[in-house]
Design an enzyme around this catalytic site. Structure first.
Site, mmCIF file in Angstrom:
data_model
loop_
_atom_site.group_PDB
_atom_site.id
_atom_site.type_symbol
_atom_site.label_atom_id
_atom_site.label_comp_id
_atom_site.label_asym_id
_atom_site.label_seq_id
_atom_site.Cartn_x
_atom_site.Cartn_y
_atom_site.Cartn_z
ATOM 1 N N ASP A 1 1.139 2.548 3.618
ATOM 2 C CA ASP A 1 0.303 3.736 3.425
ATOM 3 C C ASP A 1 1.149 5.008 3.500
ATOM 4 O O ASP A 1 0.668 6.049 3.956
ATOM 5 C CB ASP A 1 -0.849 3.798 4.429
ATOM 6 C CG ASP A 1 -1.948 4.746 3.959
ATOM 7 O OD1 ASP A 1 -1.946 5.138 2.782
ATOM 8 O OD2 ASP A 1 -2.812 5.098 4.781
ATOM 9 N N LYS B 1 -9.329 -0.350 -5.922
ATOM 10 C CA LYS B 1 -9.372 0.316 -4.615
ATOM 11 C C LYS B 1 -10.731 0.938 -4.347
ATOM 12 O O LYS B 1 -11.244 1.704 -5.158
ATOM 13 C CB LYS B 1 -8.288 1.405 -4.586
ATOM 14 C CG LYS B 1 -8.226 2.209 -3.302
ATOM 15 C CD LYS B 1 -7.681 1.410 -2.138
ATOM 16 C CE LYS B 1 -7.903 2.141 -0.825
ATOM 17 N NZ LYS B 1 -6.708 2.611 -0.192
ATOM 18 N N HIS C 1 2.779 14.437 1.785
ATOM 19 C CA HIS C 1 2.209 15.758 1.494
ATOM 20 C C HIS C 1 3.322 16.763 1.774
ATOM 21 O O HIS C 1 4.119 16.564 2.708
ATOM 22 C CB HIS C 1 1.034 16.061 2.433
ATOM 23 C CG HIS C 1 -0.166 15.201 2.190
ATOM 24 N ND1 HIS C 1 -1.120 15.484 1.234
ATOM 25 C CD2 HIS C 1 -0.567 14.040 2.781
ATOM 26 C CE1 HIS C 1 -2.057 14.552 1.250
ATOM 27 N NE2 HIS C 1 -1.744 13.654 2.178
ATOM 28 N N HIS D 1 0.862 -1.203 0.000
ATOM 29 C CA HIS D 1 0.000 0.000 0.000
ATOM 30 C C HIS D 1 0.888 1.239 0.000
ATOM 31 O O HIS D 1 1.393 1.645 1.051
ATOM 32 C CB HIS D 1 -0.904 0.002 1.238
ATOM 33 C CG HIS D 1 -1.915 1.107 1.236
ATOM 34 N ND1 HIS D 1 -3.242 0.896 1.486
ATOM 35 C CD2 HIS D 1 -1.795 2.440 1.016
ATOM 36 C CE1 HIS D 1 -3.897 2.042 1.425
ATOM 37 N NE2 HIS D 1 -3.024 3.005 1.146
ATOM 38 N N HIS E 1 1.563 5.327 -1.692
ATOM 39 C CA HIS E 1 1.192 6.493 -2.506
ATOM 40 C C HIS E 1 2.469 7.127 -3.052
ATOM 41 O O HIS E 1 3.326 7.559 -2.274
ATOM 42 C CB HIS E 1 0.461 7.537 -1.646
ATOM 43 C CG HIS E 1 -0.819 7.046 -1.062
ATOM 44 N ND1 HIS E 1 -2.044 7.255 -1.663
ATOM 45 C CD2 HIS E 1 -1.082 6.338 0.070
ATOM 46 C CE1 HIS E 1 -2.999 6.708 -0.927
ATOM 47 N NE2 HIS E 1 -2.441 6.133 0.141
ATOM 48 N N LEU E 2 2.565 7.182 -4.381
ATOM 49 C CA LEU E 2 3.751 7.816 -4.997
ATOM 50 C C LEU E 2 3.443 9.211 -5.516
ATOM 51 O O LEU E 2 4.366 9.956 -5.839
ATOM 52 C CB LEU E 2 4.282 6.958 -6.152
ATOM 53 C CG LEU E 2 4.925 5.624 -5.770
ATOM 54 C CD1 LEU E 2 5.267 4.836 -7.035
ATOM 55 C CD2 LEU E 2 6.173 5.828 -4.922
ATOM 56 N N ARG E 3 2.143 9.550 -5.639
ATOM 57 C CA ARG E 3 1.725 10.813 -6.271
ATOM 58 C C ARG E 3 2.179 10.834 -7.729
ATOM 59 O O ARG E 3 2.484 9.800 -8.310
ATOM 60 C CB ARG E 3 2.248 12.034 -5.494
ATOM 61 C CG ARG E 3 2.067 11.974 -3.968
ATOM 62 C CD ARG E 3 0.654 11.772 -3.528
ATOM 63 N NE ARG E 3 0.520 11.979 -2.080
ATOM 64 C CZ ARG E 3 -0.481 11.504 -1.357
ATOM 65 N NH1 ARG E 3 -1.419 10.754 -1.896
ATOM 66 N NH2 ARG E 3 -0.554 11.751 -0.065
ATOM 67 N N HIS F 1 -10.495 0.935 1.680
ATOM 68 C CA HIS F 1 -10.342 1.913 2.760
ATOM 69 C C HIS F 1 -11.558 1.683 3.645
ATOM 70 O O HIS F 1 -12.668 2.103 3.314
ATOM 71 C CB HIS F 1 -10.287 3.349 2.221
ATOM 72 C CG HIS F 1 -10.068 4.340 3.311
ATOM 73 N ND1 HIS F 1 -8.885 5.039 3.458
ATOM 74 C CD2 HIS F 1 -10.848 4.711 4.360
ATOM 75 C CE1 HIS F 1 -8.965 5.806 4.539
ATOM 76 N NE2 HIS F 1 -10.149 5.627 5.100
ATOM 77 N N HIS G 1 -4.776 -0.892 5.787
ATOM 78 C CA HIS G 1 -4.327 -0.115 6.959
ATOM 79 C C HIS G 1 -5.266 -0.238 8.162
ATOM 80 O O HIS G 1 -5.848 0.741 8.604
ATOM 81 C CB HIS G 1 -4.080 1.358 6.612
ATOM 82 C CG HIS G 1 -5.134 1.998 5.723
ATOM 83 N ND1 HIS G 1 -6.472 1.980 5.990
ATOM 84 C CD2 HIS G 1 -4.998 2.684 4.568
ATOM 85 C CE1 HIS G 1 -7.110 2.629 5.035
ATOM 86 N NE2 HIS G 1 -6.235 3.070 4.159
HETATM 87 O O1 DOR Z 1 -3.668 9.289 5.698
HETATM 88 C C1 DOR Z 1 -3.993 8.996 4.566
HETATM 89 N N1 DOR Z 1 -3.451 9.591 3.495
HETATM 90 N N2 DOR Z 1 -4.955 8.085 4.413
HETATM 91 C C2 DOR Z 1 -5.472 7.814 3.215
HETATM 92 O O2 DOR Z 1 -6.349 7.008 3.146
HETATM 93 C C3 DOR Z 1 -5.025 8.553 2.017
HETATM 94 C C4 DOR Z 1 -3.684 9.093 2.190
HETATM 95 C C5 DOR Z 1 -3.311 10.115 1.137
HETATM 96 O O3 DOR Z 1 -3.493 9.839 -0.043
HETATM 97 O O4 DOR Z 1 -2.798 11.185 1.493
HETATM 98 ZN ZN ZN Z 2 -3.468 5.000 1.465
#
Ligand code: DOR
Ligand code: ZN
Length: 348
Positions: free
Chosen positions: A252, A104, A256, A18, A20-22, A141, A179
């Site tokens: 996860d 997802k 940001h 799980h 996130h690479l953006r 989720h 998660h």
């Molecule tokens: O904390 C989180 N950030 N939970 C998520 O389900 C999404 C993720 C995000 O994409 O920033």
């Molecule tokens: Zn996530």
């Protein structure tokens, strides 16, 4: 097999189920950092706009691969973002592509970029039925979004209101409860019948809600699902150290930019991709359970997803080091989980 002496620990190279690479200019740093830790990762589709089709997933995968340093063979395992309107034919295309490994579910409004998510699973029955046929897992989720449900209860309510009825209707659908954060979820996954797995993040194993809220608000500990009470953390620790094959690593890691976290309305997400394996090793060591680290990070996940276990290994060394105060994130900065604190395991 785990090889361990007091100074080093060698395990099969882990995968992150799980991540996130953006996209865009931050991809270079997120991909480089993840590829140092993991051989493969399940890539989350909650971009703006979300990755809803196999075509988009194929293009996104190419953008990720274009950022890979030449000395790695990191493999992004793509996912699609389920909407109320995802047609069953898209599931067939996803399966045929060979690059899509899961679909997802974001309940609409549950978290970052979930506005296009599912308003009710009853809108998706035909598509879910096709997933069951094709053997493509649903990555959930697992939180309800009803404003009347307290944020700390949203996962437990999801089990009763959504997960149990869904699995009754589609008992052969492969499901990953993503998660997980609660005793209720850990116990449900442990006891449930059928094909279910769960990912557990480093932050939910290491911290409880006091870390987020005591002595001020600590925005870098804010993620969704939100950190819970200590008794829940204890239940997660028990689940991952009991040699139960249903539980596996999914960081996860959700970067940001610093300013988007340290903000009057800070974004949800902890960034751990740069040091996740060291964080997990810390957890398992604290539990006197280092012998389970390899199963959790490198074996249980591939088995669930019908992937071969990696042939490469990694070695962790027992030595003090400090997690950086910040890391590059495109032209911005991201604050890693536990920034500035010391860890005692270091990936060689
Ligand atoms: O904390 C989180 N950030 N939970 C998520 O389900 C999404 C993720 C995000 O994409 O920033
Ligand atoms: Zn996530």
């Amino acid at each position: 097999m785990t090889q361990q002496n007091t100074k080093t620990l060698t395990i099969i190279q882990p995968d992150d189920f799980h991540l996130h690479l953006r996209d865009g200019k931050v991809l270079q740093s997120t991909v480089t950092q993840a590829a140092r830790q993991f051989r493969r990762a399940i890539i989350m589709p909650n971009l703006k706009p979300p990755i809803t089709t196999t075509k988009h997933a194929t293009e996104y995968r190419k953008r990720i691969l274009a950022q890979l340093p030449s000395n790695t063979d990191f493999q992004p395992l793509m996912t699609l973002y389920l909407t109320d309107n995802t047609p069953p034919e898209e599931i067939v295309r996803a399966k045929e592509s060979g690059i899509v490994h899961g679909i997802k579910l974001y309940p609409a409004g549950a978290t970052t970029n979930s506005d296009a998510g599912v308003t009710s699973l009853s809108n998706c029955i035909k598509t879910l039925d096709e997933m069951q046929k094709q053997g493509i897992p649903l990555l959930m989720h697992g939180e309800v979004t009803d404003p009347d449900v307290d944020i700390f209860d949203r996962e437990a309510v999801f089990i009763d209101k959504v997960l149990i009825p869904l699995r009754k209707m589609l008992p052969d659908l492969k499901v990953v409860f993503e998660h997980i954060t609660t005793k209720a979820a850990a116990e449900y996954v442990t006891d449930a019948e059928g094909f279910i797995g769960a990912t557990v993040t480093p932050q939910h194993l290491l911290f409880n809600r006091n870390h987020l809220l005591v002595g001020g608000i600590h925005p870098h500990y804010y993620c969704l699902p939100i950190l819970k009470r200590e008794e829940n953390r204890q239940a997660l620790l028990k689940a991952v150290t009991q040699n139960n094959r249903r539980f596996f690593a999914g960081t996860d890691s959700a970067p940001h930019a610093k300013g988007a976290k340290e903000n009057a309305c800070g974004c949800a997400g902890c960034y751990s991709a740069s040091h996740a394996i060291e964080l997990y090793a810390t957890v398992f060591e604290q539990q006197n359970a280092l012998e389970h680290l390899e199963w959790f990070t490198a074996i249980n996940g591939p088995k669930f997803y019908n992937l071969a276990v990696n042939r490469t290994t990694i070695t962790l060394e027992k030595r003090d080091w400090q997690i950086p105060e910040s890391l590059p994130f495109g032209s911005d900065k991201v604050i890693p989980l536990m920034a500035g604190e010391n860890l005692t395991w270091k990936l060689v």
